[in-house]
Scaffold this motif. Structure first.
Motif, PDB file in Angstrom:
ATOM      1  N   TRP A  70       0.713  -1.091  -0.252  1.00 32.17           N
ATOM      2  CA  TRP A  70      -0.139   0.028   0.063  1.00 32.17           C
ATOM      3  C   TRP A  70       0.565   0.936   0.339  1.00 32.17           C
ATOM      4  O   TRP A  70       0.578   2.280  -0.639  1.00 32.17           O
ATOM      5  CB  TRP A  70      -0.711  -0.351   1.498  1.00 32.17           C
ATOM      6  N   ASP A  71       1.667   1.051   0.457  1.00 31.97           N
ATOM      7  CA  ASP A  71       2.617   2.589   1.260  1.00 31.97           C
ATOM      8  C   ASP A  71       3.592   3.001  -0.411  1.00 31.97           C
ATOM      9  O   ASP A  71       3.918   4.145  -0.957  1.00 31.97           O
ATOM     10  CB  ASP A  71       3.972   2.358   2.463  1.00 31.97           C
ATOM     11  N   HIS A  72       3.797   1.758  -0.656  1.00 30.62           N
ATOM     12  CA  HIS A  72       4.648   2.659  -2.033  1.00 30.62           C
ATOM     13  C   HIS A  72       3.894   1.769  -3.154  1.00 30.62           C
ATOM     14  O   HIS A  72       4.202   1.684  -4.619  1.00 30.62           O
ATOM     15  CB  HIS A  72       5.937   1.308  -1.985  1.00 30.62           C
ATOM     16  N   CYS A  73       2.520   1.566  -3.189  1.00 31.72           N
ATOM     17  CA  CYS A  73       1.560   1.880  -5.198  1.00 31.72           C
ATOM     18  C   CYS A  73       2.202   0.402  -5.655  1.00 31.72           C
ATOM     19  O   CYS A  73       1.631   0.376  -6.764  1.00 31.72           O
ATOM     20  CB  CYS A  73       1.480   2.481  -5.670  1.00 31.72           C
ATOM     21  N   GLN A  74       2.714  -0.672  -5.084  1.00 26.91           N
ATOM     22  CA  GLN A  74       2.531  -2.515  -5.752  1.00 26.91           C
ATOM     23  C   GLN A  74       1.615  -2.834  -5.397  1.00 26.91           C
ATOM     24  O   GLN A  74       1.765  -3.954  -5.304  1.00 26.91           O
ATOM     25  CB  GLN A  74       3.812  -2.366  -5.410  1.00 26.91           C
ATOM     26  N   PHE A  75       0.568  -2.713  -7.286  1.00 26.76           N
ATOM     27  CA  PHE A  75      -0.037  -3.187  -7.217  1.00 26.76           C
ATOM     28  C   PHE A  75      -0.310  -4.204  -8.647  1.00 26.76           C
ATOM     29  O   PHE A  75      -1.660  -4.694  -8.860  1.00 26.76           O
ATOM     30  CB  PHE A  75      -1.585  -2.350  -7.645  1.00 26.76           C
ATOM     31  N   ASP A  76       0.780  -4.454  -9.418  1.00 24.95           N
ATOM     32  CA  ASP A  76       0.625  -4.798 -10.643  1.00 24.95           C
ATOM     33  C   ASP A  76       0.377  -5.845 -10.161  1.00 24.95           C
ATOM     34  O   ASP A  76       0.988  -6.942  -9.192  1.00 24.95           O
ATOM     35  CB  ASP A  76       2.169  -4.252 -10.870  1.00 24.95           C
ATOM     36  N   TRP A 108     -12.258   0.814  -2.361  1.00 30.62           N
ATOM     37  CA  TRP A 108     -11.387   1.177  -1.983  1.00 30.62           C
ATOM     38  C   TRP A 108     -10.480  -0.479  -3.259  1.00 30.62           C
ATOM     39  O   TRP A 108     -11.376  -2.320  -2.753  1.00 30.62           O
ATOM     40  CB  TRP A 108     -10.525   0.487  -0.765  1.00 30.62           C
ATOM     41  N   HIS A 109      -9.902  -0.060  -3.807  1.00 29.70           N
ATOM     42  CA  HIS A 109      -9.292  -1.140  -4.189  1.00 29.70           C
ATOM     43  C   HIS A 109      -8.753  -2.220  -3.990  1.00 29.70           C
ATOM     44  O   HIS A 109      -8.403  -2.995  -4.412  1.00 29.70           O
ATOM     45  CB  HIS A 109      -8.532  -0.305  -5.868  1.00 29.70           C
ATOM     46  N   PHE A 110      -7.732  -1.503  -2.547  1.00 27.42           N
ATOM     47  CA  PHE A 110      -6.935  -2.346  -1.419  1.00 27.42           C
ATOM     48  C   PHE A 110      -8.203  -3.438  -0.791  1.00 27.42           C
ATOM     49  O   PHE A 110      -7.027  -3.999  -0.644  1.00 27.42           O
ATOM     50  CB  PHE A 110      -6.192  -0.704  -0.990  1.00 27.42           C
TER      51      PHE A 110
END
Length: 387
Positions: A70-76, A108-110
């Protein structure tokens, strides 16, 4: 001097919980109560976390490696495919709060990413009500819906066009993972969507459905098809304003329906009513909200209703709008009233009649429209409004 002991009543957990529920709308007070002493902590936290407005309060509670994403937006996809789910002990704090949640509003996507990472576990195991914005299609292995779920609102993507059937597939996930769901609200904002090949789904306990959306007839028909065999008794839906579009479902839908509320033009409403499988609709409400309509459209609709439900209908409500019409408004209103008068003897059990019509001094109620008239033997309430 010794400190006075607390009243014995405060040792009773039910009383502490009742006190906490009195503060249900005051989150700050509940938070202070949870911190004041150990006795109040559990009941105050139970109420404080029973209804959560988004997934964001749970992000600080996640295992460190998941929070790093989450902190680094690593959602690939590559990262998520290779990401190992942390061991159960790292989810202990998250779970201690998630088990308290009964109502969740999540866009939320997360939230869906975390559910994907922990695919074998339901994140909120005791959830009763969920409002969910579908940001992306659901992974078939994700368990986003708890088997304790009773109420669900699904909102589709707010796009002009959508190239997948994510809402239909989400409903399929619900039928698989939440068999006790009783209320379903489907809301979509797409002009067009990919068609779904899903068969009618098994919902043994689904009783109330609301479909409010901005979409075309093909998507509405897709929803109705996959819900067609559910024991739905209450249905509320918005019909697209496509009066020349034919209803193309091959078999009738909603066999257990008792109460129907429609927002749309009368021709679309007539097409929908004619394809209902139910033989015992008792309450029918039709609101003409948009799109043109003619006196013939209303007469055709009323004739269809009388043919199908003259022996069962107890409450009928009809609201005409000021939408463009091929007739003058006062002619349209009078034509609808005349159609009612002609069909009145058919409605053998009608007890409540609501009419809201465009009106002026040329429109008149017939004298036989009274409680004492044999024309309306069961009529108990007549509500006539001139707009």
């Amino acid at each position: 001097m010794a400190q006075p002991s607390p009243p014995n009543a405060l040792f009773i957990s039910e009383i502490l919980l009742a006190i906490s529920y009195q503060l249900e709308d005051d989150k700050k007070a509940l938070a202070r109560l949870a911190r004041c002493c150990r006795a109040f902590s559990a009941p105050a936290l139970t109420v404080l976390w029973s209804s959560v407005q988004s997934f964001s309060p749970f992000i600080p509670l996640l295992p460190p490696s998941v929070k790093f994403l989450w902190d680094h937006c690593q959602f690939d996809e590559v990262t998520l495919d290779e990401f190992p789910c942390p061991p159960e002990e790292e989810w202990r704090v998250f779970d201690s709060y998630a088990r308290r949640v009964r109502r969740l509003y999540s866009g939320w996507h997360f939230h869906q990413i975390v559910a994907r990472i922990r695919s074998e576990i339901t994140l909120f195991p005791l959830l009763r009500s969920l409002t969910l914005q579908l940001v992306e299609p659901l992974d078939i292995q994700v368990r986003l819906f708890s088997d304790s779920l009773r109420s669900l609102k699904i909102s589709g993507p707010a796009y002009v066009h959508c190239n997948d059937d994510r809402v239909q597939m989400a409903i399929a996930h619900v039928s698989r993972d939440a068999p006790l769901v009783e209320y379903l609200h489907v809301e979509d904002f797409t002009y067009s969507v990919a068609q779904s090949s899903l068969p009618p789904l098994h919902f043994a306990h689904l009783r109330a459905v609301r479909i409010s959306a901005f979409f075309d007839y093909s998507l509405l028909q897709s929803f109705c098809h996959i819900l067609s065999q559910a024991p739905v008794t209450q249905l509320k839906l918005e019909l697209p304003a496509l009066p020349n579009k034919e209803w193309s479902i091959s078999s009738p839908v909603f066999p257990a329906l008792e109460s129907l509320q429609i927002y749309g033009n009368p021709l679309s409403a007539e097409q929908f009513v004619s394809h209902l499988a139910s033989k015992s609709v008792q309450e029918l409400s039709i609101h003409h909200t948009k799109g043109p309509a003619s006196a013939a459209d209303y007469c055709q609709l009323l004739s269809c209703v009388a043919d199908k439900y003259s022996n069962t209908l107890q409450t009928l409500s009809l609201t005409l709008s000021q939408s463009p019409t091929t007739n003058h408004l006062h002619d349209l209103s009078q034509a609808v009233l005349d159609a009612f008068y002609a069909l009145a003897p058919s409605f053998k059990r009608l007890g409540t009649l609501h009419l809201s019509l465009p009106h002026n001094r040329y429109v008149h109620l017939a004298p036989e429209l009274t409680f004492e008239s044999p024309t309306w033997p069961f009529l108990k309430l007549l509500d006539f409004q001139a707009t």
